[in-house]
Design an enzyme around this catalytic site. Structure first.
Site, PDB file in Angstrom:
ATOM      1  N   ASP A 106     -15.651  19.828  25.885  1.00 28.01           N
ATOM      2  CA  ASP A 106     -14.301  20.497  26.121  1.00 28.01           C
ATOM      3  C   ASP A 106     -13.185  19.116  25.953  1.00 28.01           C
ATOM      4  O   ASP A 106     -13.236  18.259  26.666  1.00 28.01           O
ATOM      5  CB  ASP A 106     -14.497  20.874  27.597  1.00 28.01           C
ATOM      6  CG  ASP A 106     -13.134  21.500  27.813  1.00 28.01           C
ATOM      7  OD1 ASP A 106     -12.947  22.769  27.618  1.00 28.01           O
ATOM      8  OD2 ASP A 106     -12.251  20.738  28.315  1.00 28.01           O
TER       9      ASP A 106
ATOM     10  N   TYR B  81      -5.404  15.741  25.354  1.00 27.89           N
ATOM     11  CA  TYR B  81      -6.140  14.431  25.988  1.00 27.89           C
ATOM     12  C   TYR B  81      -6.050  13.447  24.919  1.00 27.89           C
ATOM     13  O   TYR B  81      -6.622  12.236  25.097  1.00 27.89           O
ATOM     14  CB  TYR B  81      -7.559  15.063  26.144  1.00 27.89           C
ATOM     15  CG  TYR B  81      -7.934  16.111  27.173  1.00 27.89           C
ATOM     16  CD1 TYR B  81      -6.829  16.483  28.027  1.00 27.89           C
ATOM     17  CD2 TYR B  81      -9.165  16.575  27.177  1.00 27.89           C
ATOM     18  CE1 TYR B  81      -7.132  17.681  28.686  1.00 27.89           C
ATOM     19  CE2 TYR B  81      -9.520  17.663  27.877  1.00 27.89           C
ATOM     20  CZ  TYR B  81      -8.406  18.178  28.918  1.00 27.89           C
ATOM     21  OH  TYR B  81      -8.554  19.225  29.772  1.00 27.89           O
TER      22      TYR B  81
ATOM     23  N   LYS C 275      -8.006  22.611  23.066  1.00 33.01           N
ATOM     24  CA  LYS C 275      -6.753  23.378  23.534  1.00 33.01           C
ATOM     25  C   LYS C 275      -5.366  23.128  23.271  1.00 33.01           C
ATOM     26  O   LYS C 275      -5.251  21.808  22.695  1.00 33.01           O
ATOM     27  CB  LYS C 275      -6.581  23.069  24.915  1.00 33.01           C
ATOM     28  CG  LYS C 275      -7.907  23.216  25.778  1.00 33.01           C
ATOM     29  CD  LYS C 275      -7.915  23.107  27.142  1.00 33.01           C
ATOM     30  CE  LYS C 275      -9.206  22.586  28.040  1.00 33.01           C
ATOM     31  NZ  LYS C 275      -9.619  21.260  27.920  1.00 33.01           N
TER      32      LYS C 275
ATOM     33  N   HIS D 131      -3.475  26.188  26.827  1.00 30.81           N
ATOM     34  CA  HIS D 131      -3.907  25.109  28.045  1.00 30.81           C
ATOM     35  C   HIS D 131      -3.166  25.551  29.360  1.00 30.81           C
ATOM     36  O   HIS D 131      -3.523  25.415  30.316  1.00 30.81           O
ATOM     37  CB  HIS D 131      -3.459  23.904  27.231  1.00 30.81           C
ATOM     38  CG  HIS D 131      -3.943  22.665  28.081  1.00 30.81           C
ATOM     39  ND1 HIS D 131      -4.412  21.633  27.429  1.00 30.81           N
ATOM     40  CD2 HIS D 131      -4.735  22.483  29.417  1.00 30.81           C
ATOM     41  CE1 HIS D 131      -5.178  20.638  28.532  1.00 30.81           C
ATOM     42  NE2 HIS D 131      -5.122  21.138  29.473  1.00 30.81           N
TER      43      HIS D 131
HETATM   44  N1  LIG Z   1      -7.808  23.108  31.564  1.00 34.68           N
HETATM   45  C1  LIG Z   1      -7.096  22.167  32.188  1.00 34.68           C
HETATM   46  O1  LIG Z   1      -6.011  22.260  32.809  1.00 34.68           O
HETATM   47  C2  LIG Z   1      -8.091  21.111  32.800  1.00 34.68           C
HETATM   48  C3  LIG Z   1      -7.822  20.389  33.733  1.00 34.68           C
HETATM   49  C4  LIG Z   1      -8.710  19.455  34.126  1.00 34.68           C
HETATM   50  C5  LIG Z   1      -9.678  19.100  33.614  1.00 34.68           C
HETATM   51  N2  LIG Z   1     -10.242  20.050  32.634  1.00 34.68           N
HETATM   52  C6  LIG Z   1     -11.578  19.847  31.905  1.00 34.68           C
HETATM   53  O2  LIG Z   1     -12.534  19.963  32.831  1.00 34.68           O
HETATM   54  C7  LIG Z   1     -13.423  18.604  32.890  1.00 34.68           C
HETATM   55  C8  LIG Z   1     -13.740  18.304  34.305  1.00 34.68           C
HETATM   56  O3  LIG Z   1     -12.909  17.896  34.989  1.00 34.68           O
HETATM   57  P1  LIG Z   1     -12.325  16.470  35.632  1.00 34.68           P
HETATM   58  O4  LIG Z   1     -12.931  15.500  34.482  1.00 34.68           O
HETATM   59  O5  LIG Z   1     -10.922  16.789  35.699  1.00 34.68           O
HETATM   60  O6  LIG Z   1     -12.856  16.387  36.869  1.00 34.68           O
HETATM   61  P2  LIG Z   1     -14.435  16.449  37.425  1.00 34.68           P
HETATM   62  O7  LIG Z   1     -15.628  16.642  36.423  1.00 34.68           O
HETATM   63  O8  LIG Z   1     -14.577  17.071  38.649  1.00 34.68           O
HETATM   64  O9  LIG Z   1     -14.721  14.832  38.144  1.00 34.68           O
HETATM   65  C9  LIG Z   1     -14.837  13.903  37.274  1.00 34.68           C
HETATM   66  C10 LIG Z   1     -14.753  12.525  38.192  1.00 34.68           C
HETATM   67  O10 LIG Z   1     -16.113  12.630  38.799  1.00 34.68           O
HETATM   68  C11 LIG Z   1     -16.866  11.206  38.676  1.00 34.68           C
HETATM   69  N3  LIG Z   1     -18.346  11.759  38.499  1.00 34.68           N
HETATM   70  C12 LIG Z   1     -18.856  12.621  37.624  1.00 34.68           C
HETATM   71  N4  LIG Z   1     -20.267  12.780  37.760  1.00 34.68           N
HETATM   72  C13 LIG Z   1     -20.174  12.216  38.762  1.00 34.68           C
HETATM   73  C14 LIG Z   1     -21.617  11.857  39.696  1.00 34.68           C
HETATM   74  N5  LIG Z   1     -22.800  12.772  39.213  1.00 34.68           N
HETATM   75  N6  LIG Z   1     -21.680  11.425  40.869  1.00 34.68           N
HETATM   76  C15 LIG Z   1     -20.548  10.596  41.257  1.00 34.68           C
HETATM   77  N7  LIG Z   1     -19.372  10.898  40.658  1.00 34.68           N
HETATM   78  C16 LIG Z   1     -19.286  11.507  39.326  1.00 34.68           C
HETATM   79  C17 LIG Z   1     -16.363  10.868  37.388  1.00 34.68           C
HETATM   80  O11 LIG Z   1     -16.465   9.370  37.298  1.00 34.68           O
HETATM   81  P3  LIG Z   1     -16.866   8.522  35.926  1.00 34.68           P
HETATM   82  O12 LIG Z   1     -16.392   9.137  34.942  1.00 34.68           O
HETATM   83  O13 LIG Z   1     -16.540   7.216  36.267  1.00 34.68           O
HETATM   84  O14 LIG Z   1     -18.536   8.570  36.047  1.00 34.68           O
HETATM   85  C18 LIG Z   1     -14.894  11.357  37.636  1.00 34.68           C
HETATM   86  O15 LIG Z   1     -13.994  10.335  38.220  1.00 34.68           O
HETATM   87  C19 LIG Z   1     -12.358  17.661  32.092  1.00 34.68           C
HETATM   88  O16 LIG Z   1     -13.031  16.702  31.673  1.00 34.68           O
HETATM   89  C20 LIG Z   1     -11.762  18.487  31.190  1.00 34.68           C
HETATM   90  O17 LIG Z   1     -12.506  18.744  29.956  1.00 34.68           O
HETATM   91  C21 LIG Z   1      -9.312  21.064  32.252  1.00 34.68           C
END
Ligand SMILES: NC(=O)c1ccc[n+]([C@@H]2O[C@H](COP(=O)([O-])OP(=O)(O)OC[C@H]3O[C@@H](n4cnc5c(N)ncnc54)[C@H](OP(=O)(O)O)[C@@H]3O)[C@@H](O)[C@H]2O)c1
Length: 285
Positions: free
Chosen positions: A44, A49, A74, A107
């Site tokens: 994704d 990004y 997106k 998005h």
């Molecule tokens: N459509 C939208 O508006 C929107 C908004 C936000 C996100 N997204 C999408 O959703 C995806 C996921 O959301 P997100 O990246 O915001 O947040 P998330 O997946 O909730 O959290 C990512 C964070 O958690 C840490 N992490 C991941 N796995 C872990 C584990 N097993 N143990 C401990 N820490 C862990 C990562 O650190 P490290 O990387 O340092 O391991 C990072 O800091 C995004 O990457 C993006 O593709 C979309």
């Protein structure tokens, strides 16, 4: 990999890999390669990004058949007119270095979403995109889009995590046969989610981590998850969630954790709209 069937009949992996905030392109490419080598097939990304090129390079270097991957990107709000959206789709295809994108999303729910959607519909019909959807839409906005346009979105990608469960939004989309995809499934670690005691008690029973229990809880609600990590050990852990199942009581325990408010921003708050959309207006004129 477990899949869900989208409302246009295509299969999408239910667990994937997100690359939001991975702005170092080398790091992004390596993380996506690690993810693909670990078994992830859904990636994704988004124009906003600014790492579509790194995702594209990783796809090529992985050696995995293109048809076995499911690439999502997106369109950003600065391209939300019919004409700009057409160009935006071409730019994403070029940046990713692919002939088609598996799923392409609007998005945000702001500006000329209808004009932009028409461009997505055309690209879908032309075979450049296999499925079209939206992100951060609320039920009323989804319904408005459904009624105004020809093709129904396959997915609404919204924030869903233990602190912000969005039950009414999830229920509405699922009733409409629109798949819910959870962004920030870990709430990006907010409120000590990885050590929370209630989640840890469930995790201990299965020899799993809090993160794995959270992903399992979302999967059991029929939601697609796209956790992000740039650490290979976490990338491996986050996909290792298909060998246990939460009981109804454990699902209830998870449901009780809901704080009922976004951990990031309320997409309906005029201040948020100004921040996200206002800065793009100059481009749209
Ligand atoms: N459509 C939208 O508006 C929107 C908004 C936000 C996100 N997204 C999408 O959703 C995806 C996921 O959301 P997100 O990246 O915001 O947040 P998330 O997946 O909730 O959290 C990512 C964070 O958690 C840490 N992490 C991941 N796995 C872990 C584990 N097993 N143990 C401990 N820490 C862990 C990562 O650190 P490290 O990387 O340092 O391991 C990072 O800091 C995004 O990457 C993006 O593709 C979309």
């Amino acid at each position: 990999m477990q899949t869900v069937k989208l409302n246009n009949g295509i299969e999408m992996p239910q667990l994937g890999f997100g690359v939001f905030q991975v702005t170092d392109l080398e790091q992004c490419k390596q993380a996506v390669l690690d993810a693909i080598n670990t078994g992830y097939r859904l990636i994704d990304t988004a124009a906003a990004y600014q790492n579509e090129t790194a995702v594209g390079e990783a796809i090529k270097e992985s050696g995995v058949d293109r048809k076995d991957l499911f690439i999502t990107s997106k369109l950003w709000v600065s391209d939300f007119t019919y004409d700009r959206a057409k160009k935006g789709i071409e730019t994403s295809l070029k940046n990713l270095g692919v002939d088609y994108i598996d799923m392409y999303l609007l998005h945000q729910p702001y500006g000329d979403t209808i004009g932009a959607w028409k461009a997505l519909e055309e690209a879908y019909k032309a075979g450049k995109i296999r499925a079209i959807g939206v992100s951060n839409f609320y039920a009323d906005q989804l319904k408005n889009l459904e009624l105004t346009t020809e093709i129904k979105p396959v997915v609404n990608q919204i924030e869903v995590n233990p602190w912000y469960q969005q039950n009414s939004e999830v229920d509405f989309a699922q009733r409409e046969d629109i798949t819910v995809e959870a962004w920030a499934p870990f709430a990006e670690g907010k409120h000590d989610i990885f050590t929370n005691e209630a989640i840890a008690q469930i995790a201990q029973k299965y020899g799993k981590s809090n993160g794995q229990v959270i992903l399992r809880w979302l999967l059991q609600r029929g939601i697609v998850v796209i956790p992000k990590s740039v650490h290979v050990n976490r990338i491996k852990k986050n996909i290792d969630v298909f060998d246990f199942e939460l009981t109804a009581d454990e699902m209830k325990t998870m449901a009780n954790l809901d704080k009922g408010e976004s951990q990031f921003f309320d997409h309906r708050d005029p201040v948020t709209i100004e921040q996200i959309f206002g800065s793009s207006l100059a481009k749209l004129k």
